[in-house]
Design a protein around this motif. Structure first.
Motif, PDB file in Angstrom:
ATOM      1  N   PRO A   1       0.518  -1.389   0.151  1.00  0.00           N
ATOM      2  CA  PRO A   1      -0.185  -0.165  -0.122  1.00  0.00           C
ATOM      3  C   PRO A   1       0.458   0.868   0.279  1.00  0.00           C
ATOM      4  N   VAL A   2       1.779   1.206   0.906  1.00  0.00           N
ATOM      5  CA  VAL A   2       2.977   2.629   0.549  1.00  0.00           C
ATOM      6  C   VAL A   2       3.500   3.181  -0.684  1.00  0.00           C
ATOM      7  N   GLU A   3       3.950   1.586  -1.668  1.00  0.00           N
ATOM      8  CA  GLU A   3       4.259   2.057  -2.328  1.00  0.00           C
ATOM      9  C   GLU A   3       3.116   2.911  -3.821  1.00  0.00           C
ATOM     10  N   ILE A   4       2.179   1.955  -3.470  1.00  0.00           N
ATOM     11  CA  ILE A   4       0.993   2.563  -4.557  1.00  0.00           C
ATOM     12  C   ILE A   4       0.400   3.282  -4.768  1.00  0.00           C
ATOM     13  N   GLY A   5       0.276   3.958  -3.128  1.00  0.00           N
ATOM     14  CA  GLY A   5       0.030   5.405  -2.776  1.00  0.00           C
ATOM     15  C   GLY A   5       0.701   6.032  -2.635  1.00  0.00           C
ATOM     16  N   PHE A   6       2.149   6.159  -2.568  1.00  0.00           N
ATOM     17  CA  PHE A   6       2.953   6.793  -3.860  1.00  0.00           C
ATOM     18  C   PHE A   6       2.714   7.217  -5.524  1.00  0.00           C
TER      19      PHE A   6
ATOM     20  N   VAL B   1      -1.594  10.049  -0.734  1.00  0.00           N
ATOM     21  CA  VAL B   1      -0.213   9.564  -0.493  1.00  0.00           C
ATOM     22  C   VAL B   1      -0.543   8.340   0.323  1.00  0.00           C
ATOM     23  N   SER B   2      -1.452   8.999   1.655  1.00  0.00           N
ATOM     24  CA  SER B   2      -2.188   8.347   3.185  1.00  0.00           C
ATOM     25  C   SER B   2      -2.919   7.695   3.079  1.00  0.00           C
ATOM     26  N   PHE B   3      -3.881   7.402   1.267  1.00  0.00           N
ATOM     27  CA  PHE B   3      -4.675   6.845   1.858  1.00  0.00           C
ATOM     28  C   PHE B   3      -4.700   5.125   2.144  1.00  0.00           C
ATOM     29  N   PRO B   4      -3.903   4.658   0.958  1.00  0.00           N
ATOM     30  CA  PRO B   4      -3.615   3.233   1.310  1.00  0.00           C
ATOM     31  C   PRO B   4      -3.752   2.737   2.567  1.00  0.00           C
ATOM     32  N   ALA B   5      -2.147   3.416   3.195  1.00  0.00           N
ATOM     33  CA  ALA B   5      -1.829   2.508   4.688  1.00  0.00           C
ATOM     34  C   ALA B   5      -3.186   3.155   5.361  1.00  0.00           C
ATOM     35  N   LEU B   6      -3.362   4.028   5.561  1.00  0.00           N
ATOM     36  CA  LEU B   6      -3.569   4.520   6.274  1.00  0.00           C
ATOM     37  C   LEU B   6      -5.563   3.807   6.175  1.00  0.00           C
TER      38      LEU B   6
END
Length: 466
Positions: free
Chosen positions: A50-55, A422-427
């Motif tokens: 999720p962090v990479e995909i948000g990026f 950028v924060s949504f996938p991780a959150l």
């Protein structure tokens, strides 16, 4: 009788060149939303979290911020239409690059390039439209940009849906040697080429022509857009006078005692940020992932995303019809209240989510309630903050700092958009319900912000602002 006929002819011509310039807005909507259908495909193809995909999703927005910042200067150096042609070419090239990436990192680079082109187009369209539109129609023609953006979002969702159906219902299925998600990203080349063809066809802005010392051509264009009954010599000398006396405002003109900036600039920045902090772009960038997470299959989730886009268009038309009737402030406050309630409802529904074998599902009343709440949120956003913030940003600043202040406020919007994206996938992976509760809180705070700080601008002259 003939003058009436030619007047309509002129208006038709102006509508055509305005619509052509607004294709930049269509590209903005199309590209920012096309990623929605491709997210899952990219994640599986490159095996990223999720962090990479948000990026990768959000990086385009940083490109847009730079493109928007550079766009004004390029338009003054190369001309409005030439700059549009450059933006269209960059966009076409980046679409092919996004379609055929080797790694997730060069995909990110192509997305930055697409973002830069979109940022340029997002500045060039409204500036060009304002310079060619006759004063009596400027407001309505100016709203073409927002309309083009929401149409771009809708068309990209529909194209994604069709591609996935052709590929047999999954974004990682092969279709003509490539995976479905690659075709989604490559399809952007079609509107890019259309934008290029129209940008080659429309006339240069009279204001730029006068600036470049080409007064005769400026007269011809003014006759095309304003009619022969206008005193063309007077119009050209008026533009020359404005250009001679006008000083381009810089960042130092925005300085004030309140944390280094004038209070009105801070109000513009916060207004811009709230437009993004309510989480609207989560719906347009990630909604297909969201609906899959509540047990809806891939192709149906894209169809639901398309229905959200239709609601977005309906809301935009409502805003355009009401903004001059009931005013800016009431519309924003209605929107904030509606968004706070619908986001709060979605947060409650997502709190019932269950995880089994890595798949998230929502039990029965909560699943449909989450779906309805998300679409009610889109409607309230579209009929208020979606359109009204852009109207206000064009009106609320004093004449002498308008351009610079608008640039700073728009920059704040790109950055807030980037932070949310950028924060949504991780959150969301951490706690979807609390994430939505956070957006609901921003919507609630925005209500009180408008009540306390936003002045009504309906029916006031631009010279009275500040």
């Amino acid at each position: 009788m003939s003058t009436g006929h030619t007047h309509h002819g002129h208006l038709g011509h102006v509508v055509f060149i305005t619509a052509a310039a607004a294709i930049g807005g269509f590209l903005f909507g199309y590209d920012s939303s096309v990623i929605n259908g491709a997210v899952v495909g990219i994640q599986r193809y490159f095996h990223v979290g999720p962090v990479e995909i948000g990026f990768v999703v959000a990086i385009a927005l940083l490109g847009s911020a730079v493109g928007a910042w550079a766009g004004g200067g390029l338009a003054d150096r190369w001309g409005r239409t030439r700059s549009m042609q450059v933006a269209a070419l960059l966009f076409a090239v980046s679409s092919i690059g996004q379609m055929l990436p080797f790694t997730v990192w060069d995909l990110a680079w192509w997305r930055v390039m697409a973002g830069f082109a979109i940022g340029m187009a997002s500045v060039l369209g409204p500036a060009y439209i304002a310079e060619v539109a006759p004063p009596a129609y400027r407001g309505r023609l100016g709203s073409f940009q927002q309309l083009a953006i929401v149409l771009g979002i809708a068309v990209s969702q529909l194209v994604n849906y069709v591609i996935v159906r052709l590929a047999g219902g999954a974004v990682n299925n092969e279709l003509w040697l490539l995976q479905a998600w690659q075709w989604m990203l490559g399809a952007c080349v079609v509107p890019a080429v259309l934008y290029l063809l129209f940008a080659l066809k429309i006339p240069e802005s009279p204001r730029y022509l006068v600036m470049a010392g080409r007064s005769r051509r400026a007269r011809e264009v003014l006759a095309e857009v304003e009619g022969d009954d206008v005193d063309l010599d007077a119009r050209v000398s008026e533009i020359q006078h404005v250009l001679r006396t006008q000083r381009v405002p810089g960042l130092r003109d925005l300085r004030g005692k309140a944390l280094g900036l004038l209070p009105i600039v801070w109000i513009g920045i916060v207004l811009s940020a709230f437009q993004q902090l309510v989480g609207i772009n989560v719906i347009f960038y990630y909604s297909s992932v969201l609906w899959q997470s509540v047990g809806i299959n891939q192709s149906d989730s894209l169809l639901i995303s398309f229905s959200s886009s239709i609601i977005n268009i309906v809301g935009t038309f409502i805003a355009i019809s009401l903004v001059d009737k009931i005013g800016r402030r009431p519309l924003l406050m209605i929107g904030s209240a509606g968004m706070a309630v619908s986001l709060g409802t979605a947060a409650w529904a997502f709190s019932a989510a269950r995880v089994a074998d890595g798949a998230v599902s929502l039990p029965d009343p909560q699943g449909p309630i989450a779906l309805v709440a998300a679409n009610v949120f889109v409607l309230f956003f579209a009929l208020s903050w979606g359109v009204v913030v852009w109207v206000l940003l064009g009106e609320m600043f004093p004449n002498r700092i308008r351009a610079a202040a608008l640039g700073v406020a728009a920059g704040a919007q790109w950055i807030a958009n980037w932070a949310i994206t950028v924060s949504f996938p991780a959150l969301g992976a951490w706690n979807l319900s609390l994430t939505y509760a956070g957006y609901a809180l921003f919507a609630l705070v925005s209500f009180f912000f408008v009540a306390r700080w936003i002045k009504e601008t309906k029916g006031r002259k631009l010279e009275e602002m500040g």
